[in-house]
Design an enzyme around this catalytic site. Structure first.
Site, short mmCIF file in Angstrom:
data_model
loop_
_atom_site.label_atom_id
_atom_site.label_comp_id
_atom_site.label_asym_id
_atom_site.label_seq_id
_atom_site.Cartn_x
_atom_site.Cartn_y
_atom_site.Cartn_z
N CYS A 101 -4.09 -24.42 -27.12
CA CYS A 101 -4.74 -25.58 -26.51
C CYS A 101 -6.07 -25.78 -27.23
O CYS A 101 -6.63 -24.82 -27.75
CB CYS A 101 -4.99 -25.33 -25.03
SG CYS A 101 -5.61 -26.79 -24.16
N LYS A 176 2.29 -27.96 -15.38
CA LYS A 176 0.88 -27.60 -15.20
C LYS A 176 0.18 -28.75 -14.49
O LYS A 176 0.14 -29.88 -14.98
CB LYS A 176 0.24 -27.32 -16.55
CG LYS A 176 -1.25 -27.02 -16.45
CD LYS A 176 -1.82 -26.57 -17.78
CE LYS A 176 -3.32 -26.42 -17.69
NZ LYS A 176 -3.90 -25.98 -18.96
N ARG A 198 -8.66 -34.22 -16.46
CA ARG A 198 -7.43 -33.97 -17.20
C ARG A 198 -6.21 -34.65 -16.57
O ARG A 198 -5.08 -34.31 -16.87
CB ARG A 198 -7.17 -32.46 -17.26
CG ARG A 198 -8.28 -31.65 -17.90
CD ARG A 198 -7.72 -30.41 -18.58
NE ARG A 198 -8.64 -29.33 -18.76
CZ ARG A 198 -9.70 -29.33 -19.58
NH1 ARG A 198 -9.97 -30.41 -20.30
NH2 ARG A 198 -10.47 -28.27 -19.68
N GLU A 214 9.52 -32.35 -16.43
CA GLU A 214 8.71 -31.73 -17.49
C GLU A 214 9.38 -30.47 -18.02
O GLU A 214 9.38 -30.20 -19.22
CB GLU A 214 7.30 -31.38 -16.96
CG GLU A 214 6.43 -32.58 -16.62
CD GLU A 214 5.80 -33.21 -17.86
OE1 GLU A 214 6.00 -32.71 -18.98
OE2 GLU A 214 5.10 -34.24 -17.71
N LYS A 229 2.14 -23.71 -13.01
CA LYS A 229 0.72 -23.35 -12.91
C LYS A 229 -0.03 -24.42 -12.14
O LYS A 229 0.15 -25.59 -12.45
CB LYS A 229 0.16 -23.23 -14.32
CG LYS A 229 -1.31 -22.95 -14.38
CD LYS A 229 -1.76 -22.99 -15.81
CE LYS A 229 -3.26 -22.85 -15.84
NZ LYS A 229 -3.80 -23.03 -17.13
N SER A 255 -7.45 -18.77 -12.09
CA SER A 255 -8.80 -18.25 -11.85
C SER A 255 -9.32 -18.52 -10.44
O SER A 255 -9.91 -17.65 -9.81
CB SER A 255 -9.75 -18.85 -12.89
OG SER A 255 -9.73 -20.26 -12.84
C1 PBG Z 1 -6.20 -24.77 -20.98
C2 PBG Z 1 -6.03 -23.79 -19.91
C3 PBG Z 1 -6.65 -23.78 -18.66
C4 PBG Z 1 -6.20 -22.65 -18.00
C5 PBG Z 1 -5.34 -21.99 -18.84
N1 PBG Z 1 -5.22 -22.72 -20.02
C6 PBG Z 1 -7.69 -24.67 -18.10
C7 PBG Z 1 -7.48 -26.08 -17.87
O1 PBG Z 1 -6.40 -26.64 -18.00
O2 PBG Z 1 -8.49 -26.69 -17.54
C8 PBG Z 1 -6.61 -22.27 -16.61
C9 PBG Z 1 -6.34 -20.88 -16.23
C10 PBG Z 1 -7.05 -20.44 -15.00
O3 PBG Z 1 -7.67 -21.23 -14.26
O4 PBG Z 1 -6.98 -19.25 -14.74
N2 PBG Z 1 -6.42 -24.16 -22.21
#
Ligand code: PBG
Length: 304
Positions: A101, A176, A198, A214, A229, A255
């Site tokens: 990413c 996602k 996003r 998807e 996710k 997170s």
């Molecule tokens: C994008 C990505 C994100 C996460 C993993 N890959 C952040 C986003 O989409 O803003 C989030 C993972 C998490 O919150 O633990 N590279």
């Protein structure tokens, strides 16, 4: 004897945040127990994970220098490339995943190329493909695109095949969602978008049929495994995807989901060990074959 769901350390994939410099082990305030690690500390964390029976880590690179095209994402000596090579060398048995990413590498914080305030899908694909190839070259065993651009799995598959990485599988972040639960990650990766959000490329939390679409598209494009996710507010999505497909299904316990448990436990409001196991068990019970989680070492110790 009659328990239907059993967690094992081998269910877990442990995320690591790698930064440049030496001897950096910087705590992330919203994620107690999680750190920004320079390469040698990331190697140590990977060794510990392996010793605990965790089969895989996923790496996120956080470069010192960010720019509009995220060039550090596909630099030969980029921080994630260096970490992949060092960990592969130190712990060759570990399955190394590379998150693909641009948002950790761009100054605007979006996952794709920006033109006139818009995210340009198709112009992003070659950059993601370049990052995937560069990570595979550096030692990544599995390529995990999280950008949510349309057509990226096909672009990555083609680029990997053409560069001698036909055997490198793709785990796509297929479903996602545009989620508030990524907040602490954006502190860890300094990747908050500098304008807008996003929602143009990530999914609406209200949709589940779209998630199945998807997933189907990513499989058609060549994904070997798919991910849902976040995990907890989307357990129904995990179950539906699992019923529909015959590839491994991963779920990302993100997170914000991690931070909530720690925040409540710090106040003495919940028993951390107990809720960690309960949460991870629920994700597996919903149908996940693999769980990406910051709790991985803690949970593996509890299981061990
Ligand atoms: C994008 C990505 C994100 C996460 C993993 N890959 C952040 C986003 O989409 O803003 C989030 C993972 C998490 O919150 O633990 N590279």
């Amino acid at each position: 004897m009659v328990r239907e769901t059993t967690l094992r350390p081998s269910d877990f994939i442990y995320p690591l945040f790698v930064v440049e410099g030496r001897d950096v082990r910087r705590p992330i305030s919203s994620m107690p127990g999680v750190f920004n690690l320079s390469v040698e500390h990331a190697v140590a964390a990977a060794r510990e994970a392996h010793a605990l029976g965790i089969p895989s880590v996923i790496l996120f690179g956080i470069p010192d220098h960010k720019d509009a095209l995220g060039t550090q994402a596909y630099a030969r000596d980029g921080v994630v490339q260096k970490a992949l090579t060092a960990i592969k060398d130190a712990v060759p048995e570990l399955q190394l995943m590379a998150d693909i990413c641009l948002c950790e590498y761009t100054d605007h914080g979006h996952c794709g190329v920006v033109d006139g305030g818009h995210i340009v899908n198709d112009a992003t694909l070659p950059l993601l493909a370049e990052m995937a190839v560069s990570c595979a070259r550096a030692g990544a065993d599995i390529i995990a695109p999280s950008d949510m651009m349309d057509g990226r799995v096909r672009a990555l598959r083609r680029a990997l095949d053409e560069t001698g990485h036909a055997d490198t599988p793709i785990l796509s972040y297929a479903a996602k969602y545009a989620s508030g639960f990524y907040g602490p990650f954006r502190e860890a990766a300094q990747s908050a978008p500098q304008f807008g959000d996003r929602r143009g490329y990530q999914m609406d939390p209200a949709n589940v049929r779209e998630a199945l679409k998807e997933v189907a598209l990513d499989l058609e494009e060549g994904a070997d495994m798919v991910m849902v996710k976040p995990a907890l507010s989307y357990l129904d999505v995990i179950t539906k995807v699992k019923e529909r497909v015959d590839v491994p299904v991963a779920a990302y316990n993100v997170s914000g989901e991690y931070a909530m448990l720690h925040a409540a436990a710090e106040r003495g409001w919940i028993d951390l060990d107990r809720v960690v196991m309960e949460v991870l068990t629920s994700i597996k019970r919903a149908g996940a074959d693999l769980i990406l989680t910051y709790h991985a070492p803690h949970a593996a110790k509890l299981l061990g």
